[in-house]
Write a protein that holds these residues in place. Structure first.
Motif, PDB file in Angstrom:
ATOM      1  N   PRO A   1       0.838  -1.199   0.000  1.00 57.79           N
ATOM      2  CA  PRO A   1       0.000   0.000   0.000  1.00 57.79           C
ATOM      3  C   PRO A   1       0.874   1.250   0.000  1.00 57.79           C
ATOM      4  O   PRO A   1       1.888   1.312   0.697  1.00 57.79           O
ATOM      5  CB  PRO A   1      -0.784  -0.096   1.309  1.00 57.79           C
ATOM      6  N   ALA A   2       0.473   2.228  -0.821  1.00 59.88           N
ATOM      7  CA  ALA A   2       1.273   3.443  -0.952  1.00 59.88           C
ATOM      8  C   ALA A   2       0.452   4.719  -0.860  1.00 59.88           C
ATOM      9  O   ALA A   2       1.013   5.804  -0.797  1.00 59.88           O
ATOM     10  CB  ALA A   2       2.035   3.416  -2.275  1.00 59.88           C
ATOM     11  N   GLY A   3      -0.873   4.603  -0.839  1.00 60.81           N
ATOM     12  CA  GLY A   3      -1.731   5.778  -0.758  1.00 60.81           C
ATOM     13  C   GLY A   3      -3.173   5.392  -1.006  1.00 60.81           C
ATOM     14  O   GLY A   3      -3.480   4.227  -1.261  1.00 60.81           O
ATOM     15  N   PHE A   4      -4.052   6.388  -0.918  1.00 64.88           N
ATOM     16  CA  PHE A   4      -5.461   6.138  -1.205  1.00 64.88           C
ATOM     17  C   PHE A   4      -6.167   7.445  -1.496  1.00 64.88           C
ATOM     18  O   PHE A   4      -5.650   8.524  -1.220  1.00 64.88           O
ATOM     19  CB  PHE A   4      -6.141   5.407  -0.033  1.00 64.88           C
ATOM     20  N   PHE A   5      -7.356   7.307  -2.104  1.00 64.28           N
ATOM     21  CA  PHE A   5      -8.258   8.446  -2.186  1.00 64.28           C
ATOM     22  C   PHE A   5      -9.659   7.962  -1.897  1.00 64.28           C
ATOM     23  O   PHE A   5      -9.979   6.780  -2.035  1.00 64.28           O
ATOM     24  CB  PHE A   5      -8.151   9.222  -3.502  1.00 64.28           C
ATOM     25  N   ASP A   6     -10.476   8.914  -1.436  1.00 63.41           N
ATOM     26  CA  ASP A   6     -11.836   8.633  -1.001  1.00 63.41           C
ATOM     27  C   ASP A   6     -12.741   9.695  -1.612  1.00 63.41           C
ATOM     28  O   ASP A   6     -12.597  10.885  -1.315  1.00 63.41           O
ATOM     29  CB  ASP A   6     -11.888   8.673   0.527  1.00 63.41           C
TER      30      ASP A   6
END
Length: 187
Positions: A92-97
Motif C-alpha cells: 500500500p502506498a496511498g489512497f483516495f476517497d
C-alpha cells in the motif's frame, strides 16, 4: 516516540477548491514500477484507519480517526463512497476517497500518498487518477479542500491539475498524541 512538545491546538487555514471541467490531459502512468490502483468494496474499518493514519499522520488527519467504529462503519458502507487504494511494488502506498452523494458534485474527501511513496513521481499521476474517477460520475464540478498543515506541494498541485480556489476559512485542529493515535488505530 514521545510527543511531549505537541501543542494543544493548531491554527490552520483551509482552502476550498473546485474544478468545473475535466483536465484536458492527465499525467502518464509512471513507468518501471509495478502500480495497481484498486477500488475497495466493503473496506474493513481497521484498514481504513490504517490508511488514514499512514497517509495523514504527518499532516494531523485526526477527524476521521476520532470517529467510533460504528460511526466510521456507517460512513464507509454508504453506496456513495468510492475508495481506491494505490499499491506500488505490491505494498500500500496511498489512497483516495470520493464522496458522490450529491448529483452535481463529487468531493475528493481524502487523497494522499504514504511517506515512503512520496518523491517518486507518483503524485501528479495519482491525483489525476482521483480526478478522472471523480469525473466518471459526470458531476457538474469536483471539489477538494486542503489546509496549511498539508504537504506544501498540495495546493500548487491541485491548482496545476485544474482546481481553482473558491474560499478559505480558519479552523483549529486538536492533534492526537502518539499514544492516543496508536490506541485508535490498533482497535
Amino acid at each position: 516516540m514521545a510527543d511531549t512538545k505537541l501543542p494543544e491546538t493548531i491554527d490552520v487555514t483551509v482552502t476550498f477548491l473546485e474544478m468545473a471541467r475535466p483536465p484536458a490531459q492527465y499525467a502518464p502512468l509512471p513507468y518501471n514500477r509495478q502500480i495497481a490502483l484498486l477500488r475497495v468494496r466493503d473496506i474493513p474499518v481497521h484498514y481504513y484507519r490504517y490508511l488514514i493514519d499512514r497517509v495523514g499522520r504527518k499532516w494531523h488527519w485526526v477527524n476521521a480517526l476520532r470517529l467510533s467504529d460504528e460511526e466510521m462503519e456507517e460512513g464507509l458502507r454508504k453506496p456513495e463512497r468510492d475508495i481506491r487504494v494505490l499499491y506500488v511494488d505490491g505494498a500500500p502506498a496511498g489512497f483516495f476517497d470520493l464522496k458522490t452523494d450529491l448529483p452535481e458534485e463529487v468531493e475528493l474527501a481524502y487523497f494522499g500518498l504514504m511517506e515512503h511513496a512520496t518523491g517518486q513521481g507518483l503524485g501528479r499521476w495519482f491525483l489525476g487518477s482521483a480526478v478522472a474517477a471523480a469525473w466518471s460520475y459526470e458531476p457538474q464540478k469536483v471539489s477538494v479542500q486542503t489546509c496549511t498543515l498539508d504537504h506544501p506541494a498540495a495546493l500548487p498541485l491541485y491548482q496545476k491539475i485544474g482546481f481553482s480556489p473558491i474560499g478559505q476559512k480558519r479552523e483549529v485542529v486538536h492533534p492526537m498524541s502518539f499514544a492516543e493515535r496508536s490506541a485508535v488505530v490498533m482497535r
